[in-house]
Write an enzyme that holds these catalytic residues in place. Sequence first.
Site, short mmCIF file in Angstrom:
data_model
loop_
_atom_site.label_atom_id
_atom_site.label_comp_id
_atom_site.label_asym_id
_atom_site.label_seq_id
_atom_site.Cartn_x
_atom_site.Cartn_y
_atom_site.Cartn_z
N HIS A 414 0.84 -1.20 0.00
CA HIS A 414 0.00 0.00 0.00
C HIS A 414 0.87 1.26 0.00
O HIS A 414 0.57 2.23 -0.69
CB HIS A 414 -0.92 -0.01 1.23
CG HIS A 414 -1.85 1.17 1.27
ND1 HIS A 414 -2.98 1.25 0.49
CD2 HIS A 414 -1.78 2.33 1.96
CE1 HIS A 414 -3.58 2.40 0.72
NE2 HIS A 414 -2.88 3.07 1.61
N CYS A 745 31.48 2.00 -29.62
CA CYS A 745 31.03 2.23 -28.25
C CYS A 745 32.05 3.12 -27.55
O CYS A 745 33.23 2.77 -27.49
CB CYS A 745 30.94 0.90 -27.49
SG CYS A 745 29.81 -0.29 -28.23
#
Length: 799
Positions: A414, A745
């Site tokens: 909750h 990269c």
Amino acid sequence: MYIKYFNDISIDDVPIVGGKNASLGEMYNQLSGKGVRVPNGFATTSDAFWHFLDDNGLKISLKEILNRLDTSTYINLKEIGRKARELILSGHISKPISDEIMRAYDRLCKNAALPVAVRSSATAEDLPHASFAGQHDTFLNVKGKKDVLEAVKKCFASLYTDRAIKYRNDKGFAHSNVALSVGIQKMVRADQGCSGVGFTIEPESGFGNIILLSGVWGLGENIVQGNVTPDEFYIFKPTLETEYFPILQKKRGDKRLTMVYNARKTGNPIINIKTPRSKQQQFVLSDNEIIQLAKWALAIEKHYKKPMDIEWAKDGTTHELYIIQARPETVHRGREKKVYIEYKLLEKSTALVSGNAVGSKIKNGKVLRLQSPKEGKNLTTEHFIVTDNITPDWDPLLKQVGGIITNKGGRTSHAAIVARELGVPAIVGCGNATSTLRDGQTITLSCAEGKTGYVYSGTLKFEETKVDLSNIHMPKTEVKMILADPENAFQLSFYPNNGVGLLRMEFIVTHFVKIHPMALVRFNDIKNQRTSNKIEKLTKSYEKKAAYFIHQLSQGIATIAAAFYPKEVIVRLSDFKTNEYANLIGGKDFEPEEENPMLGFRGASRYYSAWYKEGFALECAAIKRVRDVMGLTNLKVMVPFCRTVSEGKKVLQIMEEYGLKKGENGLEVYTMVEIPSNVILADEFAKIFDGFSIGSNDLTQLTLGIDRDSEIMGHLFDENDPAAKKMVSMAIASAKRTNTKIGLCGQAPSDFPEFAEFLVKEGIDSISFNPDALLQGIDNIYKAEIALNEHKKTEGAIH
């Protein structure tokens, strides 16, 4: 009419039976034929509620009580709520209503006093912009007509819980316009089985291809209250209805407590008992049950045409699964995905506690430890509530806090649900927050580092950047990401990209596997007892220790592959150096000591070596599981630090022996271009590999003869050096000549616009960036392409 049976209820009946009951009726009628199992029942109507108020003359009194509510400070909320509930409970249910309820109960239970669930359902409930989660009461295991009627009245009263009154005020609902319907439903004996919740969307990022299920033993209230850490299961929708295995991740929670019905007639009707250790170590659901529930969740989402928040239960006597509630997910539905607020810590200090991150914010504030919401009178938005757990009773306070930190709770508790809806950063399930953090202590709460949130000591500096993705122009050159951490993958998938050009396996091995693969293959060869004990503890739920490595690594890789599916994701085989491998648990027993690990036993040379090939087999098994078992064939493989063509052939051969045959099931195998030999013999490497990826750091290091880790030589390390750029240029030219895909990269194309311009001019196919450099990199490439096109036009005009 005071009663409607589920088989007469549809989603159009929200004004009559509320959102919860309308949804149950809709599913019972429309989805039972598709196998979705919903317990049968009936609901009292809004007419029954209004008749109850009129019959007892309560409307005017209720209005007078609620009009006295201080809506600026809510200082008298507790008193107002108590008086409103007492007023409702003082009333009686008239004979016409009670007779209809009793007839329906007899029909449902076939004239036996069977247990039922009695659930509240407000007529303004579960609307797209308001979840009403946990605002009203539910009563379980209610038996007999008298107790059912009493539970109905208690549900009526729960329309005026403190939290529900404030929630309606916050959402703009007039109290006098909201009625309370009560659903009476056959009882699922989850107390003897298990239960949980689910989302048909990843609740933190809003990533739509994921279903998240969580579960505990016994009643699901332990998830809502955050009393225990539940099991979590991530299921990939695109493969859910195929022959592939769709479960991306399974995370075992502690499940220390099991909520059951109290066998005694006195005291609380529901109690928590300690879960036996053997059950704590088990998952609450089998793989088949996880997949079954996920299919039901997907069917519900498709039926409602929106992401859903569901509750499920498994009957411990019949062993059957049920859906017991479904409502629209309210946090991400309709949210604009084009604008993000990006948070980044600019400094670090000691992490005091950590847990499940809710949201992605960073915030500074002060600790306020509370044992109950009654103590929250002095709360401000500068305070972080630090408490054991958060239940619905806390809701009225949560709008006025800076953040939430709890000992207990998972991503579907909750506390997590309400924090997401309110936009309040939270870290739940820390375990030791209340004992570690001090009242008044200044801290920094960070939810910006993936799924794990951290509480740091002191006021740390951070950066808050608004990113508007709608104004980003994608270049023709493919732009990919460099990724390592699966926890960030879903969020990062929303950024503009063409896939993942480099998935660094090392991070997953270090953080999720932790154990050296050879220490699992040759466990009996480990000399240190403490090391053996660590490995035993991590692998205790696996029959074979090697299966632990395969499972953990494949989960991490699969999560990233799924996040970017169907775009290509290129995973680089492990590229630890020997000193790095030695730092893994058990690694020192299996790694040689080298003077210069950077140029030593690393990359391709390890995979076919007798020293490591059994460990490499586990890497291959993990990748094969992702591709062939889980169906994520967008995953490609890259071989790092491959010094010679013959070495490349050896690696491909041993990969094939371990089930990864190039070309089979569409498998493409790339190699890194990071050694001068890769450039000089690029045409030959192109004959055996499907593509190249230039590793600019290593290529610059080995071209210039500089240790890139050396502080002394750091001033000479430059990817813009003419020799390094010449190597890159030669590699791209060879790739064009041999019709081989080639990417790069590295950081340089985002740091230096001129380097991006150089790559575009040379004709690179793709460039991969770290996430924090991605947007700058995209901008540099886009501008470089425009400049190149203008140059070509000018040259064409001259000629």
